[in-house]
Design a protein around this motif. Structure first.
Motif: not given
Length: 131
Positions: A48-66
């Motif tokens: 659960y922690i890995a999936a939730g933090m993976g989603l959070y990192l995915l959202m942060n990576s979108f900001i980094e890419i933009t």
């Protein structure tokens, strides 16, 4: 200028890195015995922690890419891999997919390494979202 989302990302990343690094060090007999989480936390919680933090990192990576940051692409790939591993493990626990997705080779040590890696990239994202 650092925004509150950057500091939150850095704080969550440092907590997650600690959740991975301290038990990992304890498996090598470094540090006190209370560093071990495998006796306290059920193993399914790690997914659960890995999936939730993976989603959070995915959202942060979108900001980094933009923001045209090259680190964002590495964060994006790591977030996708960790999110996929966490979600497939959870779906296998609820019998939505076959037993192949249960990943019996994933031990607590692998999850500690995943947490440490995710935490480090979340800490980097705290600064890289503003570059």
């Amino acid at each position: 200028m650092m925004h509150p989302r950057d500091w939150i990302s850095f704080l969550i990343g440092s907590i997650l890195a600690g959740l991975g690094l301290f038990p990992l060090l304890n498996s090598f007999n470094v540090g006190p015995a209370w560093f071990a989480l495998d006796n306290v936390v059920p193993f399914t919680i790690f997914a659960y922690i890995a999936a939730g933090m993976g989603l959070y990192l995915l959202m942060n990576s979108f900001i980094e890419i933009t923001n045209s940051n090259k680190v964002g692409w590495i964060s994006f790939l790591i977030a996708l891999a960790v999110l996929a591993i966490g979600l497939l493990k959870l779906l296998a626990d609820f019998n939505f997919v076959g037993a192949w997705a249960d990943f019996p080779w994933l031990s607590e040590t692998v999850y500690y390494i995943i947490f440490t890696l995710e935490g480090l990239f979340l800490m980097v994202a705290g600064f890289a979202m503003e570059l």
